[in-house]
Design a protein around this motif. Structure first.
Motif, PDB file in Angstrom:
ATOM      1  N   GLN A 156       0.827  -1.211   0.000  1.00 50.37           N
ATOM      2  CA  GLN A 156       0.000   0.000   0.000  1.00 50.37           C
ATOM      3  C   GLN A 156       0.867   1.268   0.000  1.00 50.37           C
ATOM      4  N   ALA A 157       1.998   1.200   0.708  1.00 52.17           N
ATOM      5  CA  ALA A 157       2.892   2.361   0.755  1.00 52.17           C
ATOM      6  C   ALA A 157       3.449   2.668  -0.632  1.00 52.17           C
ATOM      7  N   GLU A 158       3.793   1.623  -1.362  1.00 48.13           N
ATOM      8  CA  GLU A 158       4.297   1.819  -2.729  1.00 48.13           C
ATOM      9  C   GLU A 158       3.199   2.382  -3.625  1.00 48.13           C
ATOM     10  N   ILE A 159       1.994   1.870  -3.478  1.00 51.13           N
ATOM     11  CA  ILE A 159       0.864   2.354  -4.277  1.00 51.13           C
ATOM     12  C   ILE A 159       0.608   3.833  -4.013  1.00 51.13           C
ATOM     13  N   ASP A 160       0.703   4.224  -2.752  1.00 55.49           N
ATOM     14  CA  ASP A 160       0.450   5.619  -2.381  1.00 55.49           C
ATOM     15  C   ASP A 160       1.449   6.567  -3.044  1.00 55.49           C
ATOM     16  N   VAL A 161       2.729   6.202  -3.015  1.00 55.28           N
ATOM     17  CA  VAL A 161       3.734   7.093  -3.604  1.00 55.28           C
ATOM     18  C   VAL A 161       3.654   7.080  -5.129  1.00 55.28           C
ATOM     19  N   LEU A 162       3.339   5.922  -5.700  1.00 52.45           N
ATOM     20  CA  LEU A 162       3.174   5.857  -7.154  1.00 52.45           C
ATOM     21  C   LEU A 162       2.016   6.738  -7.618  1.00 52.45           C
ATOM     22  N   GLU A 183      11.717   7.935   2.781  1.00 55.02           N
ATOM     23  CA  GLU A 183      11.184   6.593   2.541  1.00 55.02           C
ATOM     24  C   GLU A 183      10.537   6.502   1.161  1.00 55.02           C
ATOM     25  N   GLU A 184       9.793   7.553   0.796  1.00 54.66           N
ATOM     26  CA  GLU A 184       9.137   7.571  -0.517  1.00 54.66           C
ATOM     27  C   GLU A 184      10.167   7.628  -1.647  1.00 54.66           C
TER      28      GLU A 184
END
Length: 363
Positions: A156-162, A183-184
């Protein structure tokens, strides 16, 4: 480290490349003269090396270098394969930073691919093609991450930054302008987005524009764009730079004075390109050789030692360091040592630009 020289056809890329590298890349008044990228290794101007060479009577002087790649001119539709778009995009993916040449001069004898001079439009043309290519990468990564999310919520963290970067791209903004935390930034590193690469703008002008460069409307427009991208714009005349590159130091200095310049545009470009990549130099000096070694800013002493030889890093004991200015002022290492200006630094020392270093090691 590679810097790709990019721009629309006939903006002066290859002329500038020739000036920088003296590599003799072909120049012609038609699009796609440059098809396969020309590559040149360029010394970083550093007056410290000459002074150290004289101080130590060194037999050899070795400067730091930057690699420049002259990439084919881009046209609208490159992201869909128009012109030499596929080659352009593949070549630009391989460089660490971008140097974009923007035409800011009028010349009826040199055709413009879009028919007239408009630096804002030219910059936007290239930016949009890179954005389109990046959006394709982002979409693929999002699709993959969303599938993985079903099995592991950490995606989810990767999806948010993408999605954050995707939103900026869809608004016509480069990925490098998106405000990301550390982190992003880590999440984005392996996306290798084209618009996330550091960029430097070159406003290519004619000789008659030099005397009034601060008020030149086209140059001011490119500088404003550079500010939006949190980078710099260097105005230079590629034709003059090509002439300067063929002269010896004395004649070059005389010509610069006649034009009213302190240093050549290319010297500024090479220095700024070096800085753009987050690079700096530490120095080693002795009778056999005076040399500038390239490292990333923030590099610790043992890693810097490894640039010279892996054994020195492996057996690192300490680094004896003197500030370049102190060394020159005192007239030598013995005098600097007597004044207490030579320091012993350990493994945690972060190297500074212009450190003159002797590494102590044992293997």
């Amino acid at each position: 480290m590679k810097i790709g020289i990019v721009g629309l056809p006939n903006v002066g890329k290859s002329t500038m490349f020739n000036s920088i590298t003296k590599a003799g890349a072909e120049c012609a008044n038609y699009p796609f003269c440059t098809i396969e990228p020309n590559v040149g290794i360029v010394a970083v101007p550093d007056e410290r090396l000459e002074k150290l060479t004289n101080l130590y009577n060194a037999k050899k002087t070795t400067p730091a270098v930057v690699e420049f790649v002259d990439i084919a001119g881009l046209v609208k539709g490159a992201s869909k394969g128009e012109g030499l778009g596929n080659k352009f995009l593949s070549h630009i993916r391989e460089v660490d930073a971008i140097c974009e040449v923007v035409r800011c001069f009028e010349d009826s004898n040199i055709v413009h691919v879009d028919g007239n001079i408009n630096p804002i439009r030219d910059v936007e043309t290239i930016k949009l093609e890179l954005i389109f290519a990046d959006l394709e990468v982002i979409e693929k990564r999002l699709d993959k991450a969303q599938k993985m999310l079903k099995a592991d919520k950490k995606y989810q963290a990767e999806i948010d930054v993408l999605n954050k970067v995707k939103s900026a791209l869809e608004d016509g903004k480069s990925a490098r302008t998106v405000n990301l935390n550390e982190e992003e930034k880590e999440w984005m590193k392996d996306t290798f987005l084209l618009t996330n690469k550091p960029i430097l703008y070159i406003a290519n002008i004619e000789e008659n524009q030099i005397s009034n460069i601060e008020n030149d409307e086209n140059v001011k427009k490119v500088k404003a764009l550079a500010e939006e991208e949190h980078t710099k714009c260097i105005p230079l005349c590629a034709k003059i730079e090509e002439e300067l590159s063929a002269l010896d130091d004395a004649d070059k200095k005389e010509m610069l004075e006649a034009i009213g310049l302190q240093e050549s545009g290319l010297d500024k470009l090479i220095k700024e390109s070096y800085s753009l990549l987050g690079l700096m130099s530490f120095l080693t000096a002795g009778e056999p050789e005076v040399r500038a070694w390239t490292i990333k800013k923030g590099t610790k002493a043992p890693e810097a030692a490894g640039k010279i030889h892996s054994d020195i890093q492996r057996g690192f004991i300490k680094a004896e360091i003197v500030n370049y200015d102190d060394l020159i002022k005192e007239g030598g290492i013995v005098q600097a040592r007597e004044k207490g200006l030579v320091r012993s630094e350990g493994k945690e020392y972060i190297m500074q630009d212009g450190d003159v270093v002797l590494f102590k090691f044992n293997v």
